[in-house]
Design an enzyme around this catalytic site. Structure first.
Site, PDB file in Angstrom:
ATOM      1  N   GLU A 115       0.886  -1.173   0.000  1.00  9.20           N
ATOM      2  CA  GLU A 115       0.000   0.000   0.000  1.00  9.20           C
ATOM      3  C   GLU A 115       0.916   1.212   0.000  1.00  9.20           C
ATOM      4  O   GLU A 115       1.538   1.512   1.025  1.00  9.20           O
ATOM      5  CB  GLU A 115      -0.871   0.017   1.257  1.00  9.20           C
ATOM      6  CG  GLU A 115      -1.794  -1.169   1.410  1.00  9.20           C
ATOM      7  CD  GLU A 115      -3.005  -1.090   0.503  1.00  9.20           C
ATOM      8  OE1 GLU A 115      -3.127  -0.121  -0.265  1.00  9.20           O
ATOM      9  OE2 GLU A 115      -3.830  -2.020   0.561  1.00  9.20           O
TER      10      GLU A 115
ATOM     11  N   CYS B  46      -2.223   9.004   2.588  1.00  9.57           N
ATOM     12  CA  CYS B  46      -1.838   8.473   1.272  1.00  9.57           C
ATOM     13  C   CYS B  46      -2.867   8.774   0.201  1.00  9.57           C
ATOM     14  O   CYS B  46      -2.521   9.044  -0.939  1.00  9.57           O
ATOM     15  CB  CYS B  46      -1.626   6.972   1.383  1.00  9.57           C
ATOM     16  SG  CYS B  46      -2.993   6.120   2.166  1.00  9.57           S
TER      17      CYS B  46
ATOM     18  N   GLU C 135       4.445  13.144  -4.666  1.00  9.76           N
ATOM     19  CA  GLU C 135       3.705  13.135  -3.402  1.00  9.76           C
ATOM     20  C   GLU C 135       4.432  14.021  -2.394  1.00  9.76           C
ATOM     21  O   GLU C 135       5.592  13.780  -2.067  1.00  9.76           O
ATOM     22  CB  GLU C 135       3.632  11.702  -2.868  1.00  9.76           C
ATOM     23  CG  GLU C 135       2.741  11.588  -1.650  1.00  9.76           C
ATOM     24  CD  GLU C 135       2.723  10.189  -1.063  1.00  9.76           C
ATOM     25  OE1 GLU C 135       3.790   9.566  -0.947  1.00  9.76           O
ATOM     26  OE2 GLU C 135       1.627   9.736  -0.689  1.00  9.76           O
TER      27      GLU C 135
HETATM   28  P1  NAD Z   1       8.340   5.122   4.676  1.00  8.15           P
HETATM   29  O1  NAD Z   1       8.257   4.316   3.419  1.00  8.15           O
HETATM   30  O2  NAD Z   1       9.495   6.016   4.851  1.00  8.15           O
HETATM   31  O3  NAD Z   1       8.338   4.163   5.956  1.00  8.15           O
HETATM   32  C1  NAD Z   1       7.325   3.209   6.160  1.00  8.15           C
HETATM   33  C2  NAD Z   1       7.843   2.120   7.061  1.00  8.15           C
HETATM   34  O4  NAD Z   1       8.903   1.445   6.390  1.00  8.15           O
HETATM   35  C3  NAD Z   1       8.421   2.608   8.382  1.00  8.15           C
HETATM   36  O5  NAD Z   1       8.058   1.699   9.392  1.00  8.15           O
HETATM   37  C4  NAD Z   1       9.919   2.570   8.128  1.00  8.15           C
HETATM   38  O6  NAD Z   1      10.664   2.385   9.308  1.00  8.15           O
HETATM   39  C5  NAD Z   1      10.039   1.358   7.224  1.00  8.15           C
HETATM   40  N1  NAD Z   1      11.223   1.318   6.371  1.00  8.15           N
HETATM   41  C6  NAD Z   1      11.982   2.348   5.941  1.00  8.15           C
HETATM   42  N2  NAD Z   1      12.991   1.891   5.171  1.00  8.15           N
HETATM   43  C7  NAD Z   1      12.875   0.549   5.112  1.00  8.15           C
HETATM   44  C8  NAD Z   1      13.596  -0.491   4.458  1.00  8.15           C
HETATM   45  N3  NAD Z   1      14.675  -0.245   3.721  1.00  8.15           N
HETATM   46  N4  NAD Z   1      13.158  -1.763   4.583  1.00  8.15           N
HETATM   47  C9  NAD Z   1      12.051  -2.045   5.316  1.00  8.15           C
HETATM   48  N5  NAD Z   1      11.334  -1.102   5.974  1.00  8.15           N
HETATM   49  C10 NAD Z   1      11.735   0.178   5.867  1.00  8.15           C
HETATM   50  O7  NAD Z   1       6.943   5.887   4.768  1.00  8.15           O
HETATM   51  P2  NAD Z   1       6.470   6.928   5.870  1.00  8.15           P
HETATM   52  O8  NAD Z   1       7.247   8.176   5.642  1.00  8.15           O
HETATM   53  O9  NAD Z   1       6.454   6.292   7.209  1.00  8.15           O
HETATM   54  O10 NAD Z   1       4.945   7.134   5.453  1.00  8.15           O
HETATM   55  C11 NAD Z   1       4.546   7.937   4.408  1.00  8.15           C
HETATM   56  C12 NAD Z   1       4.309   7.159   3.138  1.00  8.15           C
HETATM   57  O11 NAD Z   1       3.394   6.093   3.382  1.00  8.15           O
HETATM   58  C13 NAD Z   1       3.664   7.991   2.052  1.00  8.15           C
HETATM   59  O12 NAD Z   1       4.268   7.708   0.821  1.00  8.15           O
HETATM   60  C14 NAD Z   1       2.217   7.519   2.052  1.00  8.15           C
HETATM   61  O13 NAD Z   1       1.532   7.711   0.845  1.00  8.15           O
HETATM   62  C15 NAD Z   1       2.380   6.093   2.385  1.00  8.15           C
HETATM   63  N6  NAD Z   1       1.145   5.531   2.923  1.00  8.15           N
HETATM   64  C16 NAD Z   1       0.397   4.715   2.129  1.00  8.15           C
HETATM   65  C17 NAD Z   1      -0.810   4.207   2.599  1.00  8.15           C
HETATM   66  C18 NAD Z   1      -1.664   3.317   1.732  1.00  8.15           C
HETATM   67  O14 NAD Z   1      -2.552   2.663   2.270  1.00  8.15           O
HETATM   68  N7  NAD Z   1      -1.456   3.258   0.434  1.00  8.15           N
HETATM   69  C19 NAD Z   1      -1.240   4.519   3.883  1.00  8.15           C
HETATM   70  C20 NAD Z   1      -0.453   5.349   4.671  1.00  8.15           C
HETATM   71  C21 NAD Z   1       0.748   5.846   4.179  1.00  8.15           C
END
Ligand code: NAD
Length: 505
Positions: free
Chosen positions: A254, A288, A391
């Site tokens: 997602e 998101c 975004e």
């Molecule tokens: P992010 O991708 O930076 O982090 C998300 C999670 O991934 C965190 O727990 C982080 O610690 C972990 N992570 C980071 N690097 C990683 C790696 N190399 N391997 C595994 N895990 C890793 O996102 P964010 O800044 O926390 O959230 C914002 C983003 O999430 C936006 O792009 C938003 O659109 C998206 N989002 C999508 C949905 C959806 O349902 N489509 C819902 C909420 C947020």
């Protein structure tokens, strides 16, 4: 010693290294808690515990009704602690207490309730009729995958935790969850409450706070994991997919979005303005599916943009724990800086925003105004501008004019993303025709942001793979096994298909 604990194998524990990191209230900078900083060894221990709990434990062989009852016990725990969880959620992530109560905690408990219902009611066997082969009986079994991991973002920490844990457990899997580092508290608190209430066998649920680069990567890559579900940015989603490919794990992704909210010329302008503002600025645009591109038909364009500007100026910023506040701080200073960079880019690409475009000058005593950003609107944006394509994940709206429905659909679809969208119109037939042509996973007509556990949610294109919620989100946690039974236990006379290879086998 940390104030919160990891949950590994039924035990509430510190990280093996003893390391912690602080979690702060972004509105004030005040430290709320020290949180255990799990490392790779903690992640491996949690995965091993989940593996044992799946392979040897009672969980997978329980009936759906028994698992449903267990999930309902978790609903009860959430309900009993709803006020505390909502306050913790708002304090930790900066979202308003109104959102925390009405969307986060309520939405999380509703997800557990929905998946409890599916565990109780969805068949785990379907008999197939009409086999083309003589005398065979065929059926399909639905089975849990095994160990399912979840990695979640900071914008809706409690709901996201529930969306990962509830369907995995409902379908008979075991789960290992990693919350985002900015906002680990409600997932850890839920784990603590569930453990203290002695609801689950050890190892069925494990929760680890820690860095994505170590803990998150282990959860996606470890060969003992059968399925991984990730919510977060498209960039990290790509990495998760690569890591999961090592053992061809099932993945649900997602990811990000840049959704279009289309305002047709027959819309009620007041209602449409409310849908556009709510669709963009809810939780400061850190959502998101936010409708951060408002596509507005040219014949109503000027009136509509004036209405948006007027109303956006009335959105109040303040202490997220105050029931009167519309918008709290962004999750972290670094997020404010990201928004600032995009607004500077917007000034170069488009010109001066018609509303906002800065942090607030000052807020009430005790609040750090530098942690907030004013709702910002750029008008007359070309869809090819970076601020319309990338975004931003902050309170920034791009308003884009269009001439007719075909052009609106073309602009809406001109994006690498396809998570959601809206159509605001007085003509439901016309609105549904437009909605049908939008390449996104959800379209709200005369509404926005309304997500319910009973309805599937997920993205097209670079917004993701698979669906959460709905019955689809339950089936995403179940393997499908076809069993073919030849009831004739001896004699080959009727086995015409062997003859395709050789008449003699
Ligand atoms: P992010 O991708 O930076 O982090 C998300 C999670 O991934 C965190 O727990 C982080 O610690 C972990 N992570 C980071 N690097 C990683 C790696 N190399 N391997 C595994 N895990 C890793 O996102 P964010 O800044 O926390 O959230 C914002 C983003 O999430 C936006 O792009 C938003 O659109 C998206 N989002 C999508 C949905 C959806 O349902 N489509 C819902 C909420 C947020």
């Amino acid at each position: 010693m940390s104030d919160y604990k990891l949950l590994i194998d039924g035990e509430l524990t510190d990280a093996a290294s003893g390391e912690t990191f602080p979690s702060t209230n972004p509105a004030t900078g005040e430290k709320i808690a020290d949180v255990p900083k799990a490392g790779k060894d903690d992640a491996v221990r949690a995965i091993e515990a989940a593996r044992r709990a799946f392979d040897d434990g009672p969980w997978r062989s329980m009936s759906g009704a028994e698992r449903g009852a267990t999930l309902r016990a978790i609903v009860q725990v959430i309900d009993d602690n709803a006020a505390e969880l909502a306050e913790l959620e708002a304090r930790d992530g900066g979202g308003t207490i109104r959102k925390a109560q009405l969307a986060d905690v309520a939405g999380g408990r509703n997800a557990f309730e929905w998946f409890a219902q599916l565990a109780e009611t969805q068949p785990d066997r379907i008999d197939l009729e009409g086999s083309p082969f003589p005398v065979s009986e065929n059926y399909v079994l639905f089975e849990p995958y095994g160990v399912c991991t979840g990695v979640i973002p900071w914008n809706f920490p409690f709901i996201m935790a529930c969306w990962k844990i509830a369907p995995a457990l409902a379908a008979g899997n075991t789960s290992v969850l990693k919350p985002a580092s900015y906002t680990s508290l409600t997932a850890l608190r839920l784990a603590q409450l569930v453990t203290e209430a002695d609801i689950l066998p050890p190892g069925v649920l494990n929760v680890l706070s820690g860095p994505g680069g170590t803990v998150g990567e282990e959860l996606a890559a470890n060969p003992m994991v059968d399925k991984t579900a990730f919510t977060g940015s498209t960039e990290v989603g790509r990495r998760i997919m690569q890591l999961a490919s090592g053992t061809i794990k099932a993945v649900t992704l997602e990811l990000g979005g840049k959704s279009a909210n289309i305002v047709l010329d027959d819309a009620d302008l007041d209602q449409a303005a409310a849908a556009v503002l709510w669709g963009t600025f809810m939780h400061g645009g850190q959502v998101c599916e936010s409708g951060t591109r408002a596509l507005v038909q040219r014949s109503i364009y000027d009136d509509f943009v004036n209405l948006l500007a007027d109303r956006a100026g009335k959105i109040s910023l303040g202490d997220q724990l105050d029931m009167e506040t519309d918008l709290g701080p962004l999750v972290d200073r670094s997020q404010v800086e990201t928004v600032e960079r995009y607004v500077a880019l917007g000034r170069e690409e488009v010109g001066e925003p018609i509303v906002g475009g800065s942090r607030p000058d000052a807020l009430a005593d005790g609040l750090d105004a530098q942690a907030f950003y004013r709702p910002t609107i750029f008008a007359d944006v070309d869809n090819s501008a970076k601020i319309a394509q990338e975004e931003i994940f902050g309170p920034v709206l791009c308003v884009i004019p269009f001439d007719d429905d075909d052009q609106a659909v073309a602009i809406a679809n001109d994006s690498i993303y396809g998570l959601a969208g809206g159509v605001q119109s007085g003509n439901l037939e016309r609105a549904q025709d437009v909605a049908a042509r939008m390449r996104t996973g959800t379209v709200w007509i005369n509404d926005y942001h309304l997500i319910d556990p009973k309805r599937p949610f997920g993205g097209y294109k670079e917004s993701g793979i698979g669906r959460e919620l709905g019955t689809q989100g339950f089936d995403a946690y179940r393997q499908v096994k076809h069993i073919h039974v030849n009831p004739e236990t001896s004699g080959r006379d009727n086995h015409f298909h062997y003859a395709m290879l050789s008449g003699n086998i």
